[in-house]
Write an enzyme that holds these catalytic residues in place. Structure first.
Site, short mmCIF file in Angstrom:
data_model
loop_
_atom_site.label_atom_id
_atom_site.label_comp_id
_atom_site.label_asym_id
_atom_site.label_seq_id
_atom_site.Cartn_x
_atom_site.Cartn_y
_atom_site.Cartn_z
N ALA A 17 43.33 38.02 49.02
CA ALA A 17 43.72 38.06 50.44
C ALA A 17 45.10 38.66 50.69
O ALA A 17 45.55 38.67 51.83
CB ALA A 17 43.66 36.65 51.01
N ARG A 19 46.08 41.73 50.54
CA ARG A 19 46.10 43.10 51.09
C ARG A 19 44.68 43.54 51.41
O ARG A 19 43.71 42.83 51.15
CB ARG A 19 46.73 44.06 50.08
CG ARG A 19 45.97 44.17 48.78
CD ARG A 19 46.61 45.16 47.80
NE ARG A 19 47.86 44.66 47.26
CZ ARG A 19 47.96 43.93 46.14
NH1 ARG A 19 46.87 43.62 45.45
NH2 ARG A 19 49.12 43.52 45.71
N GLY A 20 44.57 44.73 51.98
CA GLY A 20 43.27 45.39 52.14
C GLY A 20 42.26 44.61 52.96
O GLY A 20 42.57 44.04 54.01
N ILE A 21 41.04 44.59 52.46
CA ILE A 21 39.91 44.00 53.19
C ILE A 21 40.10 42.49 53.36
O ILE A 21 39.86 41.94 54.44
CB ILE A 21 38.59 44.33 52.47
CG1 ILE A 21 38.32 45.84 52.54
CG2 ILE A 21 37.42 43.54 53.07
CD1 ILE A 21 37.35 46.36 51.48
N LYS A 41 46.79 36.73 43.41
CA LYS A 41 47.72 36.59 42.29
C LYS A 41 49.10 37.13 42.62
O LYS A 41 50.09 36.77 41.99
CB LYS A 41 47.17 37.33 41.06
CG LYS A 41 45.98 36.63 40.42
CD LYS A 41 45.68 37.19 39.03
CE LYS A 41 45.39 38.67 39.09
NZ LYS A 41 45.09 39.24 37.76
N ASP A 73 44.63 32.58 40.10
CA ASP A 73 43.80 33.47 39.30
C ASP A 73 42.40 32.87 39.33
O ASP A 73 42.16 31.82 38.73
CB ASP A 73 44.33 33.57 37.87
CG ASP A 73 43.52 34.53 37.01
OD1 ASP A 73 42.38 34.88 37.39
OD2 ASP A 73 44.02 34.92 35.93
N TYR A 171 30.88 48.24 35.93
CA TYR A 171 31.26 47.93 37.31
C TYR A 171 30.04 47.57 38.14
O TYR A 171 30.05 46.59 38.89
CB TYR A 171 32.01 49.11 37.94
CG TYR A 171 32.32 48.89 39.41
CD1 TYR A 171 33.22 47.89 39.80
CD2 TYR A 171 31.72 49.66 40.41
CE1 TYR A 171 33.50 47.67 41.15
CE2 TYR A 171 32.01 49.45 41.75
CZ TYR A 171 32.90 48.45 42.11
OH TYR A 171 33.17 48.24 43.45
N LYS A 175 29.50 44.04 40.12
CA LYS A 175 29.32 43.91 41.57
C LYS A 175 27.95 43.32 41.90
O LYS A 175 27.80 42.52 42.82
CB LYS A 175 29.48 45.27 42.27
CG LYS A 175 30.91 45.76 42.37
CD LYS A 175 31.89 44.76 42.96
CE LYS A 175 31.75 44.53 44.44
NZ LYS A 175 32.86 43.70 44.99
#
Length: 280
Positions: A17, A19-21, A41, A73, A171, A175
């Site tokens: 949380a 930054r970003g989305i 973190k 973490d 990846y 996801k």
């Protein structure tokens, strides 16, 4: 269910949380007057990745919400349990969990060291599962109190096509592991009245993490706000009627009457936006 759409007074736990989305979803909830528990973190500023827990908490409070920042973490179940306990102590419970934290490496097998593989599985799959498990008792209480609990995983629709695996097997598996949590937990938690859904963007989203990937032109992306607006619609929907879905951001917003997406583009007027992965 007659419900005024608002997150006012709801308590959200959001991972990744700072930054970003994750931050965009946090500030959108804060505009309604929500309590937001920020897990990340980053406490010390990093010139390559702007945003810390302190700056995120300040943004949430400036937007009108209450913030609790907990350095966590999410690969460490004891740290996650402590974060959940801190959230409950401060706000009295948890109504919503947003599993946003993610690690990305778009690398083929020879270029994916096991340390990187373990990071993606540890954050994306294990972290999502661990946070969901840790919040579950509070989400059950939220349901019993009629507070419309939701889990939202920022993960893609499951498309079992070779095309989505071959360039970055590790990846994709990581996801899709988050999306498998959506599928399984939606069924497991339905008897409790807890909704579990996934949300994914149709186009690439301009974030600091994306900036680290060579060759991506952020001017051909959309802003994180398209996801925070879409997330708001999901999290204010009836948990008993809206579960087990794999929502795509613009599709969902279109269903709610949004017709002009130009404001979400980094450069308004851009037509050739970069499509995101996993959307057939």
């Amino acid at each position: 269910m007659n419900m005024t759409r608002s997150l006012q007074g709801k308590t959200l736990v959001i991972t990744g949380a700072s930054r970003g989305i994750g931050l965009a979803i946090a500030t959108r909830a804060a505009q309604d007057g929500a309590n937001v528990v920020l897990l990340a973190k980053t406490v010390d500023p990093n010139p390559k990745l702007p945003g810390t827990l302190a700056s995120a908490a300040a943004a949430v409070e400036a937007a009108g919400g209450q913030a609790l920042a907990v350095q966590t973490d999410i690969r460490d179940e004891n740290a996650v349990a402590a974060a959940v306990a801190a959230a409950v102590e401060r706000f009295g419970g948890i109504d919503i969990l947003v599993n946003n934290a993610s690690a990305i490496s778009l690398t083929p097998t020879p270029m994916t060291p096991m340390k990187r593989f373990d990071l993606m599985f540890g954050v994306n799959v294990r972290g999502t599962y661990c946070c969901t498990q840790a919040c579950l008792p509070e989400l059950i209480k939220s349901a019993q109190a009629g507070r419309n609990p939701h889990v939202l995983n920022m993960s893609p629709p499951l498309s079992m096509k070779e095309h989505w695996f071959k360039g970055h097997v590790a990846y994709t598996m990581a996801k899709y592991g988050m999306s498998e949590c959506t599928l399984g937990h939606a069924g497991e938690f339905r008897p409790h009245g807890i909704a579990v859904n996934s949300l994914w963007p149709r186009t690439a989203i301009a974030t600091a993490a994306l900036q680290m990937i060579p060759g991506v032109d952020l001017n051909l992306c959309r802003k994180p706000e398209i996801l925070s607006d879409a997330a708001w619609w999901i999290l204010t929907s009836d948990a008993k009627a809206t579960s087990g879905n794999f929502f795509i951001d613009d599709e969902l917003l279109r269903q709610h009457g949004v017709t002009d997406f130009d404001g979400y583009a980094v450069v308004p007027g851009t037509k050739n936006l970069i499509p995101d992965f996993f959307v057939d």
